[in-house]
Design an enzyme around this catalytic site. Structure first.
Site, PDB file in Angstrom:
ATOM      1  N   ASP A  37      -9.865  -4.126  -4.764  1.00  0.00           N
ATOM      2  CA  ASP A  37      -9.187  -2.966  -4.195  1.00  0.00           C
ATOM      3  C   ASP A  37      -9.305  -1.787  -5.153  1.00  0.00           C
ATOM      4  OD1 ASP A  37      -7.458  -1.188  -2.952  1.00  0.00           O
ATOM      5  OD2 ASP A  37      -5.647  -2.326  -3.424  1.00  0.00           O
ATOM      6  N   HIS A  84      -7.879  -5.092  -0.313  1.00  0.00           N
ATOM      7  CA  HIS A  84      -6.711  -4.308   0.051  1.00  0.00           C
ATOM      8  C   HIS A  84      -6.213  -4.751   1.428  1.00  0.00           C
ATOM      9  CE1 HIS A  84      -4.157  -0.715  -0.146  1.00  0.00           C
ATOM     10  NE2 HIS A  84      -4.346  -0.642   1.153  1.00  0.00           N
ATOM     11  N   SER A 123       0.828  -1.198   0.000  1.00  0.00           N
ATOM     12  CA  SER A 123       0.000   0.000   0.000  1.00  0.00           C
ATOM     13  C   SER A 123       0.869   1.257   0.000  1.00  0.00           C
ATOM     14  CB  SER A 123      -0.954  -0.040   1.199  1.00  0.00           C
ATOM     15  OG  SER A 123      -1.942   0.955   1.088  1.00  0.00           O
TER      16      SER A 123
END
Length: 331
Positions: free
Chosen positions: A252, A282, A152
């Site tokens: 995501d 995610h 991320s």
């Protein structure tokens, strides 16, 4: 993922968490969740002093139960540059060490809003440069065994660190693994160039509003968000980058921009591969070890570390192949 489970996940995503007000509560909750149950792991905490001597940069070194590779994974955690730390990512890093058979070094970079851009990036860059110059500190004789890994916001930091190393004329890593990375600055469904922002931006694990909160805290100046050090997809020169594996999650909102970065790297002549995990949300790298999507993700990561080709991709520019696993059989 069946429709019933999708509906349940949307219910959990419905409550509005104002990260700008609640980030400290989220940090505490993450640490508490990481302790239940506490994983068994062998680790060593270290302090790396910043270039100007103004602050230490903590790092935690995780040893696998069985070391099967000489590689060292230098890991930058996720959390929108605002949450996440060594403690909350300890279970994920212990799992990473065991499932890859590699030593993992987790970097506790400074977080916004206390330390906005580029503080956290500077910490990650300094640690990476130091270990490349002195790989013995990472426990290897060859700097080529150091692999950048981030999930991320950490995937964003890993990508940008590689770009900075090239720009500054420093030797870079030879490989990087970007897990559902943030690569673009615009996550407004009305203006974003990516369909996944509109398709998955108001449900499941991460929402458009949460991403906007993170950016407000990390880079308060909206114009500065277009800087390639914030949004690596904006970089005008992507040449000379390490061999890259981009792993995205089907459900995501970031999956389109992550895959776009893989294609951009390939178009610039780099060896880049993309793998999309079906049914994944995610943040799936933090799931328990028995989770299917976690196991699938590590199969691809291990193949990449073994210089395999399962992830698919190109080495001479052009369109990149996004490889997906077959849909899982209904249970």
């Amino acid at each position: 993922m069946n429709r019933l489970l999708q509906a349940v996940l949307r219910l959990f995503a419905a409550p509005r968490v104002d990260m700008r007000e609640d980030y400290e509560k989220v940090r505490r909750l993450q640490r508490q969740m990481a302790e239940l149950p506490r994983p068994k792991y062998l680790a060593l905490d270290e302090q790396i002093v910043s270039d100007d001597g103004s602050h230490p940069i903590p790092a935690r070194v995780f040893q696998p139960k069985e070391r099967r590779r000489d590689d060292v994974l230098l890991f930058f955690h996720g959390g929108g540059w605002v949450t996440g730390d060594i403690e909350s990512y300890t279970p994920a890093c212990a799992t990473m060490a065991d499932l890859t058979g590699c030593v993992v070094i987790s970097v506790d970079y400074r977080l916004a809003p206390e330390h906005p851009f580029p503080a956290g990036l500077d910490d990650c860059y300094q640690v990476t440069r130091l270990l490349l110059d002195d790989p013995g500190r990472a426990g290897v004789n060859d700097a080529d065994r150091i692999v950048l890994v981030g999930d991320s916001a950490g995937g964003n930091l890993a990508a940008v660190v590689s770009l900075l190393l090239k720009k500054n004329g420093h030797r870079g890593v030879t490989r990087q693994i970007l897990l559902y990375p943030v690569t673009h600055w615009d996550h407004d469904p009305a203006t974003s160039p990516f369909a996944s922002v509109r398709t998955h931006g108001d449900d499941y694990r991460l929402t458009n509003l949460e991403v906007e909160d993170y950016f407000d805290l990390y880079v308060p100046d909206r114009e500065q968000r277009r800087d390639w050090r914030v949004a690596p997809l904006m970089a005008t020169d992507l040449s000379g980058q390490p061999k890259t594996l981009v792993v995205t999650a089907e459900l995501d909102l970031l999956h389109d921009e992550g895959e776009a970065y893989g294609r951009a790297l390939a178009d610039a002549g780099n060896d880049a591969s993309v793998y999309r995990v079906n049914g994944a949300l995610h943040g799936f790298i933090t799931l328990p070890r028995f989770a299917r999507v976690l196991r699938e993700g590590y199969e691809v990561i291990n193949d990449f570390l073994d210089e395999g080709t399962r992830a698919g991709g190109v080495t001479d520019g052009g369109q990149i192949t996004v490889v997906q696993a077959p849909e899982p059989e209904p249970s």
